[in-house]
Motif scaffolding. Structure first.
Motif, PDB file in Angstrom:
ATOM      1  N   PHE A   1       6.904 -34.681 -34.964  1.00  0.00           N
ATOM      2  CA  PHE A   1       5.554 -34.582 -35.458  1.00  0.00           C
ATOM      3  C   PHE A   1       4.751 -33.700 -34.927  1.00  0.00           C
ATOM      4  CE2 PHE A   1       4.301 -38.213 -32.656  1.00  0.00           C
ATOM      5  CZ  PHE A   1       3.256 -37.816 -31.444  1.00  0.00           C
TER       6      PHE A   1
ATOM      7  N   ARG B   1       0.673 -39.865 -31.438  1.00  0.00           N
ATOM      8  CA  ARG B   1       0.415 -39.668 -32.884  1.00  0.00           C
ATOM      9  C   ARG B   1      -1.027 -40.407 -33.116  1.00  0.00           C
ATOM     10  NH1 ARG B   1       3.749 -38.455 -37.611  1.00  0.00           N
ATOM     11  NH2 ARG B   1       5.237 -39.617 -37.193  1.00  0.00           N
ATOM     12  N   ARG B   2      -1.132 -41.261 -32.630  1.00  0.00           N
ATOM     13  CA  ARG B   2      -2.752 -42.093 -32.715  1.00  0.00           C
ATOM     14  C   ARG B   2      -3.574 -41.417 -32.194  1.00  0.00           C
ATOM     15  NH1 ARG B   2      -4.588 -48.222 -32.252  1.00  0.00           N
ATOM     16  NH2 ARG B   2      -6.900 -47.614 -32.793  1.00  0.00           N
TER      17      ARG B   2
ATOM     18  N   ASP C   1       3.447 -31.359 -37.790  1.00  0.00           N
ATOM     19  CA  ASP C   1       2.288 -31.775 -37.994  1.00  0.00           C
ATOM     20  C   ASP C   1       1.429 -30.618 -37.244  1.00  0.00           C
ATOM     21  OD1 ASP C   1       3.528 -33.318 -39.362  1.00  0.00           O
ATOM     22  OD2 ASP C   1       2.862 -35.205 -39.176  1.00  0.00           O
TER      23      ASP C   1
END
Length: 136
Positions: free
Chosen positions: A21, A115-116, A25
């Motif tokens: 990610f 990610r958080r 992302d």
């Protein structure tokens, strides 16, 4: 991590998948292999994920600010950033990895925590969060 191949290579493969990610992302480059893991380079941040396969094996993740001139500041451990940001308790980012299964689980947990946390790290408050964690 058991007797099935090189534990560091199994770890790197899992990190490559779980931390993808960052590349897909968030626009990081990498991963770049290191002695004990993988390194991802982003705009203003490096993320290094290690597997230290010693007497007490651990998975650990370090977030390091990088200035526009390429100079790296002292990094901060993911669990410390995670707690300081209010994302959750340090138990969400455990490091102990005594077995292959535990090691792969730690990779998943570290990726989920990062990610958080990533929206905060990439915001204007990100550098302040890192600076606070370095002081404490």
């Amino acid at each position: 991590m058991g007797n099935r191949g090189d534990p560091t290579e199994a770890f790197r493969a899992e990190v490559g998948v779980e931390f993808a990610f960052l590349v897909e992302d968030v626009g990081f480059s990498g991963p770049e292999p290191t002695d004990n893991g993988l390194l991802f380079h982003g705009a203003g941040l490096d993320v290094r994920v290690w597997f230290l396969d010693g007497h007490e094996p651990v998975v650990t993740t370090l977030v390091t600010p990088v200035a526009s001139d390429g100079v790296r500041a002292r990094g901060v451990w993911l669990d410390k950033l995670y707690v300081a940001s209010g994302c959750g308790p340090a138990q969400d980012v455990p490091c102990s990895a005594p077995t292959r299964r535990a090691t792969l689980k730690r990779v998943h947990q570290h990726a989920a925590a990062l990610r958080r946390l990533m929206p905060q790290l990439l915001s204007a408050e990100g550098s302040q969060l890192i600076a606070r964690c370095r002081k404490g």
